[in-house]
Design a protein around this motif. Structure first.
Motif, short mmCIF file in Angstrom:
data_model
loop_
_atom_site.label_atom_id
_atom_site.label_comp_id
_atom_site.label_asym_id
_atom_site.label_seq_id
_atom_site.Cartn_x
_atom_site.Cartn_y
_atom_site.Cartn_z
N SER A 3 105.23 -30.23 9.95
CA SER A 3 106.48 -29.28 9.80
C SER A 3 107.85 -30.22 9.62
N ASP A 4 108.67 -29.68 8.71
CA ASP A 4 110.00 -30.40 8.46
C ASP A 4 111.31 -29.95 8.86
N TYR A 5 111.69 -28.49 8.30
CA TYR A 5 112.82 -27.94 9.02
C TYR A 5 112.62 -26.33 9.08
N THR A 6 113.51 -25.74 9.89
CA THR A 6 113.41 -24.24 9.72
C THR A 6 114.75 -23.78 9.69
N GLY A 7 114.96 -22.57 9.84
CA GLY A 7 116.05 -21.71 9.70
C GLY A 7 115.60 -20.43 10.62
N TYR A 8 116.83 -19.51 10.50
CA TYR A 8 116.64 -18.26 11.23
C TYR A 8 116.94 -17.20 9.72
N MET A 9 116.27 -16.22 10.02
CA MET A 9 116.24 -15.36 8.89
C MET A 9 117.92 -14.68 9.32
N SER A 10 118.51 -14.16 8.21
CA SER A 10 119.75 -14.03 8.39
C SER A 10 120.21 -12.85 7.24
N ILE A 11 121.70 -11.97 7.21
CA ILE A 11 122.08 -11.07 6.22
C ILE A 11 123.08 -12.05 5.75
N GLY A 12 123.34 -12.30 4.71
CA GLY A 12 124.42 -12.71 3.94
C GLY A 12 125.20 -11.71 3.32
N TYR A 13 126.29 -11.66 3.30
CA TYR A 13 127.03 -10.60 2.64
C TYR A 13 128.41 -11.02 2.19
N ASP A 14 128.92 -10.34 1.12
CA ASP A 14 130.29 -10.45 0.52
C ASP A 14 131.06 -9.59 1.31
N ALA A 15 132.04 -9.98 2.09
CA ALA A 15 132.84 -9.38 2.89
C ALA A 15 133.86 -8.70 2.22
N GLY A 16 134.12 -8.93 0.93
CA GLY A 16 134.95 -8.34 0.12
C GLY A 16 134.51 -6.86 -0.47
N LYS A 17 133.20 -6.75 -0.32
CA LYS A 17 132.44 -5.83 -1.15
C LYS A 17 131.86 -4.73 -0.12
N LEU B 238 121.06 0.39 5.75
CA LEU B 238 120.48 1.81 5.35
C LEU B 238 121.73 2.90 5.07
N LYS B 239 122.83 2.47 5.64
CA LYS B 239 123.96 3.14 5.32
C LYS B 239 124.43 3.37 3.58
N PRO B 240 125.03 4.35 3.47
CA PRO B 240 125.55 4.51 2.12
C PRO B 240 126.56 3.38 1.51
N GLU B 241 127.00 2.89 2.45
CA GLU B 241 128.07 1.69 1.90
C GLU B 241 127.38 0.60 1.09
N TYR B 242 126.06 0.54 1.52
CA TYR B 242 125.09 -0.50 0.89
C TYR B 242 124.17 0.04 -0.18
N ALA B 243 124.86 0.93 -0.57
CA ALA B 243 123.78 1.51 -1.85
C ALA B 243 123.77 0.68 -3.05
N GLY B 244 122.84 0.05 -3.60
CA GLY B 244 122.45 -0.62 -4.54
C GLY B 244 122.79 -2.21 -4.33
N LYS B 245 122.97 -2.40 -3.23
CA LYS B 245 123.45 -3.95 -2.87
C LYS B 245 122.79 -4.76 -2.11
N VAL B 246 121.62 -4.52 -1.69
CA VAL B 246 120.68 -5.19 -0.70
C VAL B 246 119.46 -5.69 -1.40
N ALA B 247 119.49 -7.18 -1.41
CA ALA B 247 118.53 -7.85 -2.01
C ALA B 247 117.60 -8.83 -1.04
N LEU B 248 116.34 -8.85 -1.17
CA LEU B 248 115.58 -9.83 -0.51
C LEU B 248 115.09 -10.98 -1.13
N ASN B 249 115.13 -12.12 -0.64
CA ASN B 249 114.93 -13.33 -1.36
C ASN B 249 113.28 -13.59 -1.73
#
Length: 377
Positions: free
Chosen positions: A158-172, A183-194
């Motif tokens: 094992s080499d490195y790890t991280g924690y799963m997170s939500i990154g977001y554009d605070a301006g949008k 799940l709120k309407p404010e996030y319509a068409g805005k959520v991507a899974l890597n």
């Protein structure tokens, strides 16, 4: 981001030349035959006469082939450039956006060729399913790594790890404080899974994070699949693989990914995009990536030297600088070799991190393969 390669007609989009059928593959270059043979069977630097001898053999080879290492992923760009400068060895970085399975596919397709990957950086599920492709090797720091984070003979570490997170554009979008907020309407068409969670470690653990936030557990990822089904039905799930370019352009204003990848974008886009990172409370997921050496590495000494570099304090601190949590962090914090400023800059998290066992990973992966496509597509 590294999990985002695509496929054409079921064939991974690797090096296109690999899809041909040449009459005879070019021989691997690896320095003199004697040195290459010795390096290919070395299980430690001591087998070659020590670190100085390993460095000399690697310099003679002169090249290291890596795959699926985007320069903005866990600070791999600086890791590669530092290794090149330190040892005078050229690093040929192939298919930086490939996923873990495509690393394995490349190694199989290019067996015996000088272009084959020398080393792997893999999600644990893919690594554990392909140990027959690895060469045993113990770096000098091997004994300092926890037993549950390595294979006893050094087939993988094992080499490195991280924690799963939500990154977001605070301006949008408004700041999400919980997974349910997405799940709120404010996030319509805005959520991507890597990444596709049936193939890519980041996507896999992203679904696990949402499962934990919705009553699931390390043994039950079904609530996570149901969450993404609801996210898609609400019109909030983007059918786009996120990259630094899609984040900067505003195409993917919310990205579920490792905290080290999201945090790196915060730094890279400062002054352009107000990118922030949150690790959902009590839905903390950790998963180590795994290092391994290709048993058919065309540059076996360089492959082993790369491993020594990665598990040295210098290499571990370079991962840490990229917001990844290196496997030797606790040891280095105790002995005073850790980069304290980088250690303190890691995104905060509340709650005990969930790390799947091998059996749990197998069970969850089987569930995803059986249910993800039908539920989410």
């Amino acid at each position: 981001m590294r999990t985002m390669a695509t496929c054409v007609a079921g064939i991974p989009l690797l090096l296109i030349a690999a899809c041909g059928t040449p009459s005879a593959p070019p021989p691997a270059s690896g320095g003199s035959g004697e040195n290459a043979a010795a390096a290919a069977t070395a299980t430690s630097a001591a087998d070659l006469g020590g670190m100085d001898a390993l460095v000399a053999a690697a310099k003679e080879e002169g090249t290291l082939n890596v795959i699926a290492l985007p320069p903005d992923w866990a600070n791999y760009g600086e890791l590669i450039s530092t290794f090149e400068s330190k040892y005078g060895i050229e690093v040929d970085s192939q298919q930086p956006d490939a996923n873990s399975q495509q690393e394995i596919d490349a190694a199989k397709q290019l067996t015996g060729q000088d272009r084959a990957p020398d080393v792997f950086d893999l999600g644990s599920a893919v690594a554990l399913a392909n140990t027959d492709l690895f060469a045993p090797y113990k770096v000098e720091a091997f004994d300092d790594i926890r037993d549950d984070l390595k294979e006893p003979t050094g087939l993988w570490v094992s080499d490195y790890t991280g924690y799963m997170s939500i990154g977001y554009d605070a301006g949008k979008v408004p700041a999400p404080t919980t997974v349910a907020d997405l799940l709120k309407p404010e996030y319509a068409g805005k959520v991507a899974l890597n990444g596709d969670p049936t193939q890519a470690a980041a996507g896999f653990n992203g679904v696990l994070m949402t499962a934990l936030a919705n009553g699931g557990s390390a043994d039950d990822i079904a609530p996570g699949v149901e969450f993404f089904k609801q996210l898609k039905a609400a019109g909030n799930l983007l059918p786009v693989d996120p990259t630094p370019a899609t984040i900067e352009s505003g195409q993917t204003p919310v990205v579920i990914d490792w905290d080290y990848t999201n945090a790196a974008q915060t730094t890279a886009l400062a002054g352009k995009v107000d990118w922030k990172v949150v690790v959902p409370e009590n839905a903390v997921v950790a998963s180590y990536y795994i290092q391994a050496i290709n048993k058919d590495a065309p540059h076996p000494a360089a492959a082993r030297l790369w491993q020594e570099f990665l598990f040295s304090p210098e290499g571990q601190n370079l991962w840490l600088k990229g917001f990844a949590r290196p496997v030797l962090a606790e040891k280095m914090a105790a002995d005073g070799t850790i980069d304290q400023a980088a250690y303190a800059a890691l995104p905060p998290a509340t709650g005990e991190a969930v790390v799947l066992t091998q059996d749990q990973q197998t069970t969850v992966q089987e569930y995803l393969k059986a249910n993800w496509q039908q539920a989410v597509g």
